[in-house]
Scaffold this active site. Sequence first.
Site, PDB file in Angstrom:
ATOM      1  N   GLU A 330       0.817  -1.224   0.000  1.00 36.53           N
ATOM      2  CA  GLU A 330       0.000   0.000   0.000  1.00 36.53           C
ATOM      3  C   GLU A 330       0.845   1.268   0.000  1.00 36.53           C
ATOM      4  O   GLU A 330       0.324   2.367  -0.138  1.00 36.53           O
ATOM      5  CB  GLU A 330      -0.905   0.020   1.237  1.00 36.53           C
ATOM      6  N   LYS A 440      -1.356 -10.370  23.688  1.00 36.65           N
ATOM      7  CA  LYS A 440      -1.862  -9.620  24.834  1.00 36.65           C
ATOM      8  C   LYS A 440      -1.931 -10.558  26.036  1.00 36.65           C
ATOM      9  O   LYS A 440      -2.779 -11.438  26.104  1.00 36.65           O
ATOM     10  CB  LYS A 440      -3.239  -9.027  24.543  1.00 36.65           C
ATOM     11  N   TRP A 445       0.879  -5.762  26.408  1.00 35.56           N
ATOM     12  CA  TRP A 445       1.313  -6.223  25.087  1.00 35.56           C
ATOM     13  C   TRP A 445       2.710  -6.829  25.133  1.00 35.56           C
ATOM     14  O   TRP A 445       3.601  -6.312  25.807  1.00 35.56           O
ATOM     15  CB  TRP A 445       1.316  -5.066  24.094  1.00 35.56           C
TER      16      TRP A 445
HETATM   17  P1  ADP Z   1       2.241  -8.927   3.088  1.00 35.90           P
HETATM   18  O1  ADP Z   1       1.080  -8.273   3.761  1.00 35.90           O
HETATM   19  O2  ADP Z   1       1.917 -10.033   2.190  1.00 35.90           O
HETATM   20  O3  ADP Z   1       3.357  -9.259   4.025  1.00 35.90           O
HETATM   21  P2  ADP Z   1       3.610  -6.570   2.246  1.00 35.90           P
HETATM   22  O4  ADP Z   1       4.929  -6.862   1.687  1.00 35.90           O
HETATM   23  O5  ADP Z   1       2.859  -5.441   1.707  1.00 35.90           O
HETATM   24  O6  ADP Z   1       2.758  -7.851   2.064  1.00 35.90           O
HETATM   25  O7  ADP Z   1       3.755  -6.481   3.810  1.00 35.90           O
HETATM   26  C1  ADP Z   1       3.925  -5.283   4.484  1.00 35.90           C
HETATM   27  C2  ADP Z   1       4.142  -5.569   5.931  1.00 35.90           C
HETATM   28  O8  ADP Z   1       5.365  -6.255   6.160  1.00 35.90           O
HETATM   29  C3  ADP Z   1       4.256  -4.324   6.773  1.00 35.90           C
HETATM   30  O9  ADP Z   1       2.995  -3.809   7.100  1.00 35.90           O
HETATM   31  C4  ADP Z   1       5.012  -4.831   7.989  1.00 35.90           C
HETATM   32  O10 ADP Z   1       4.145  -5.474   8.907  1.00 35.90           O
HETATM   33  C5  ADP Z   1       5.924  -5.874   7.415  1.00 35.90           C
HETATM   34  N1  ADP Z   1       7.272  -5.333   7.213  1.00 35.90           N
HETATM   35  C6  ADP Z   1       7.799  -4.865   6.074  1.00 35.90           C
HETATM   36  N2  ADP Z   1       9.078  -4.483   6.260  1.00 35.90           N
HETATM   37  C7  ADP Z   1       9.371  -4.697   7.553  1.00 35.90           C
HETATM   38  C8  ADP Z   1      10.536  -4.494   8.378  1.00 35.90           C
HETATM   39  N3  ADP Z   1      11.682  -4.016   7.899  1.00 35.90           N
HETATM   40  N4  ADP Z   1      10.445  -4.816   9.674  1.00 35.90           N
HETATM   41  C9  ADP Z   1       9.300  -5.316  10.195  1.00 35.90           C
HETATM   42  N5  ADP Z   1       8.195  -5.544   9.479  1.00 35.90           N
HETATM   43  C10 ADP Z   1       8.216  -5.238   8.178  1.00 35.90           C
END
Ligand code: ADP
Length: 541
Positions: A330, A440, A445
């Site tokens: 997104e 939780k 958390w």
């Molecule tokens: P999916 O929902 O299939 O994993 P995306 O690649 O769009 O597809 O995922 C985005 C999500 O991945 C983010 O909202 C986050 O939760 C996680 N994410 C992406 N990069 C990182 C990072 N460097 N560290 C932690 N979480 C990450």
Amino acid sequence: MLQGLMMDYPLTMTHFLERARRYHHDVEIVTKQPDGSLHRYTYGDAYRRVCRLANALTRLGAQPGDRIGSLAWNHYQHFELYFAVPCYGAVMHTLNLRLAPEQLAYVINHAEDRFIFADASLTPMLEAIQPHLKSVERYIIINAPPNFQTALPNVLHYEDILRDEREAFDFPQLDERAAAGLCYTSGTTGNPKGALYSHRSQFIHTIAAGAGDALSLSSTDTVIAVVPMFHANAWALPYLSASLGFKFVLPGPHLRPEALAQLIQDEKVTVAAGVPTLWIGMYQAIKAHGFDVSSLRALIVGGAAFPKNWIEAYEKELGIPVVHAWGMTEMSPMGTSSGTLVARTDLSIDERIAIKTHQGYAPAGVEMRIVGDDGKELPWDGQSVGEIQVRGPWIVGAYYKDDSAAAQFTPDGWFRTGDVATIDPKGLLTITDRTKDLIKSGGEWISSVALENVIMSHPKVLEAAVIAVPNEKWSERPLALIVPRSADDRPTPEELQDLIAAHCAKFWIPDEFRLIESIPKTSVGKFDKKTLRQMYAEGKL
Ligand code: ADP
């Protein structure tokens, strides 16, 4: 409005395509083909084939705004589609080849794809769902071997449609607000949702993502896109490549760690981009087989948190700087990165690594805020934990033809990411979890990501995932699932408890550590905690 303003110049992908022709026509794009051989050509060759493809789209009757699907690995033909489709005025819809059949059918029908360009090796996926596909008029097959057979109807072959076309095309003047690309999230809850990118959003995103404090790429680089071209625009690398003119390396279907390390060694790759699990695998391949990957000057890691021990392994043992980045489909996907720190020589290596364990800083173009449960904005003090909300020119404003997730957009125009984070006074973002993965316990958390990072720092642990499991007394408790590095030398629960006690609050210590053979991965290679929770519920762990 005052008179005498700058030109109202449309920001479109055609600008990058023309740069490829004018400036980078002699720079190479290298693809590892299905049979393992290397295909080499230049941006100049790519340009001419993009023109042939645009002419072929005309002949097929493609209309401006049509959605055109691709079901393909990372290769030069996919690169050609990345430019021909949007520059023609149609919408490039990259299909995730690891989606379940129902989801794949859902996204094709939802997008109403008219044509699908598919790798021959992936056609069985389409054959299985073809009776349910309502909009697809033609399937165009890429890399078909001799004697290729398929049950798909209305099949054409990629090389056939290009063969007799002209190597020039008069690309239309497009409105920068026209749609250029469409990518669906992998749909962890409900149906996948589409992020519809405009030329303008892609253009601005590309400029920002390549800049020094973001991914910091230039024409002197050789970049390998290990991140799939169906995963959030391959993190803008195809557009960055045409814009900047670096040598571009595409691994095709060859994503095994040894194959990747070999390709990096052979092509003297300077920058590699992909999700953490890939680099954990490649580290082991390097250790086992001694590949020479010293050409790498940066390893771009995103899509999931990259634990500190792995950053240390790459930086200290292998001497390869890590750029840790955060983003999402997104967000086109660039949210933050620690790119700046690659160049900061005034910091010691430990100081740099300490910063890179966080997700980094937002480039100009991304506005962030953290918001608490009560809807109030929280301070940037590095302590307050809340949902991260973002806005900016390359951030989704609504999902494509889908109002079911309207709650993800706030009334004042921000996108709710579903990630939970802190931001320090200088803007350093730390993702503590995804809302749905938080645990939780007793009203407090627990961050599954933080626990995983600590557990993975244990020398006997290869991978660890922590999930919430129901608990009568505390409502939820963490359960740690662990893949040991060696089956003969496993970490004991006591060792792990001591390690966690040294870094986290006592109530965070999981009640149970279970050793498993491997952690299931999502369609884009991340730890699949949804499946783990389901396996637990079904007594399969
Ligand atoms: P999916 O929902 O299939 O994993 P995306 O690649 O769009 O597809 O995922 C985005 C999500 O991945 C983010 O909202 C986050 O939760 C996680 N994410 C992406 N990069 C990182 C990072 N460097 N560290 C932690 N979480 C990450």
